[in-house]
Write a protein that holds these residues in place. Structure first.
Motif, PDB file in Angstrom:
ATOM      1  N   ASP A   1      -0.131   6.856  -0.403  1.00 23.63           N
ATOM      2  CA  ASP A   1      -1.008   5.696  -0.467  1.00 23.63           C
ATOM      3  C   ASP A   1      -1.001   5.200  -1.914  1.00 23.63           C
TER       4      ASP A   1
ATOM      5  N   GLU B   1      -3.039   3.392  -3.704  1.00 28.86           N
ATOM      6  CA  GLU B   1      -4.270   3.555  -4.485  1.00 28.86           C
ATOM      7  C   GLU B   1      -4.417   4.983  -4.995  1.00 28.86           C
ATOM      8  N   SER B   2      -4.114   5.966  -4.163  1.00 26.44           N
ATOM      9  CA  SER B   2      -4.205   7.355  -4.630  1.00 26.44           C
ATOM     10  C   SER B   2      -3.134   7.634  -5.681  1.00 26.44           C
TER      11      SER B   2
ATOM     12  N   LEU C   1       1.624   9.624   3.120  1.00 28.14           N
ATOM     13  CA  LEU C   1       1.743   8.685   4.236  1.00 28.14           C
ATOM     14  C   LEU C   1       2.796   9.156   5.222  1.00 28.14           C
TER      15      LEU C   1
ATOM     16  N   GLU D   1      -2.608  11.041  -1.489  1.00 32.57           N
ATOM     17  CA  GLU D   1      -2.718  10.936  -0.038  1.00 32.57           C
ATOM     18  C   GLU D   1      -1.339  10.566   0.526  1.00 32.57           C
TER      19      GLU D   1
ATOM     20  N   TYR E   1       2.807   2.537   8.651  1.00 31.79           N
ATOM     21  CA  TYR E   1       2.328   3.639   7.822  1.00 31.79           C
ATOM     22  C   TYR E   1       0.901   3.997   8.190  1.00 31.79           C
TER      23      TYR E   1
ATOM     24  N   LYS F   1      -2.088   7.235   6.674  1.00 37.85           N
ATOM     25  CA  LYS F   1      -2.306   8.440   5.886  1.00 37.85           C
ATOM     26  C   LYS F   1      -2.126   9.648   6.796  1.00 37.85           C
TER      27      LYS F   1
ATOM     28  N   LYS G   1       0.787  -1.224   0.000  1.00 39.56           N
ATOM     29  CA  LYS G   1       0.000   0.000   0.000  1.00 39.56           C
ATOM     30  C   LYS G   1       0.828   1.288   0.000  1.00 39.56           C
ATOM     31  N   ILE G   2       2.124   1.165  -0.232  1.00 38.24           N
ATOM     32  CA  ILE G   2       2.999   2.345  -0.214  1.00 38.24           C
ATOM     33  C   ILE G   2       3.585   2.554  -1.603  1.00 38.24           C
TER      34      ILE G   2
END
Length: 173
Positions: free
Chosen positions: A96, A98-99, A114, A112, A130, A132, A86-87
């Motif tokens: 993030d 996904e962003s 982290l 977003e 981590y 957000k 997720k990083i």
């Protein structure tokens, strides 16, 4: 370790941002060279920004564990099938994933950020926690402003030394 220390280490080594013009094999070699010099921060930067490095440095099995009960394995995923990292790293900053994917696809201008906490563990392992985060504007001599707040679901990863480098072995959710 502070985010600025990670960014400085990456910049000094012409790290990931300079790696964009390199082949996958060259980027993987740079990550492995970071392992040889025991530079986890540099290796992690390559890991966060490159799918090939992630594939090579993910253990054959990744244990999915709970943040609340880290001693309990929820399930195990084959390393080759693990896609939940997720990083993401863009220009020496961590976001993030996904962003970052939405940003790269032109679907969003918002990334977003982290907050990372990297700590060395017994036996030479490293834990990367981590969450957000929202930061204020940086001052002239700062790369990142003051932390305003954290939000969202925190997580963590454990990287253990294996075969001359660190490998992602555990994902805490």
């Amino acid at each position: 370790m502070r985010r600025t220390a990670i960014a400085l280490a990456l910049a000094l080594a012409a790290g990931p941002a300079g790696a964009q013009a390199l082949s996958q094999a060259e980027i993987l070699q740079l990550a492995k060279d970071a392992c040889k010099t025991q530079d986890f921060s540099l290796m992690f930067g390559y890991f966060a920004q490159n799918d090939g490095v992630r594939a090579a440095l993910t253990a054959p099995e990744v244990q999915i564990r709970s943040l609340d009960r880290p001693g309990q394995v929820q399930r195990t995923v084959k390393g080759a099938a693990y896609r939940d990292f997720k990083i993401a790293m863009i220009d020496y900053s961590f976001f993030d994933a996904e962003s970052a994917a939405r940003f790269d696809a032109g679907q969003s201008e918002a990334l977003e950020t982290l907050k990372l906490d990297i700590t060395e563990q017994p036996g030479g392992a490293y834990r990367v926690a981590y969450v957000k985060a929202e930061y204020g504007p940086p001052s002239e001599d700062e790369e990142v402003g003051d932390l305003i707040r954290t939000y969202g679901q925190p997580g963590a990863y454990l990287f253990e030394p294996r075969d001359g480098c660190w490998q992602l072995t555990q994902d805490f959710r």
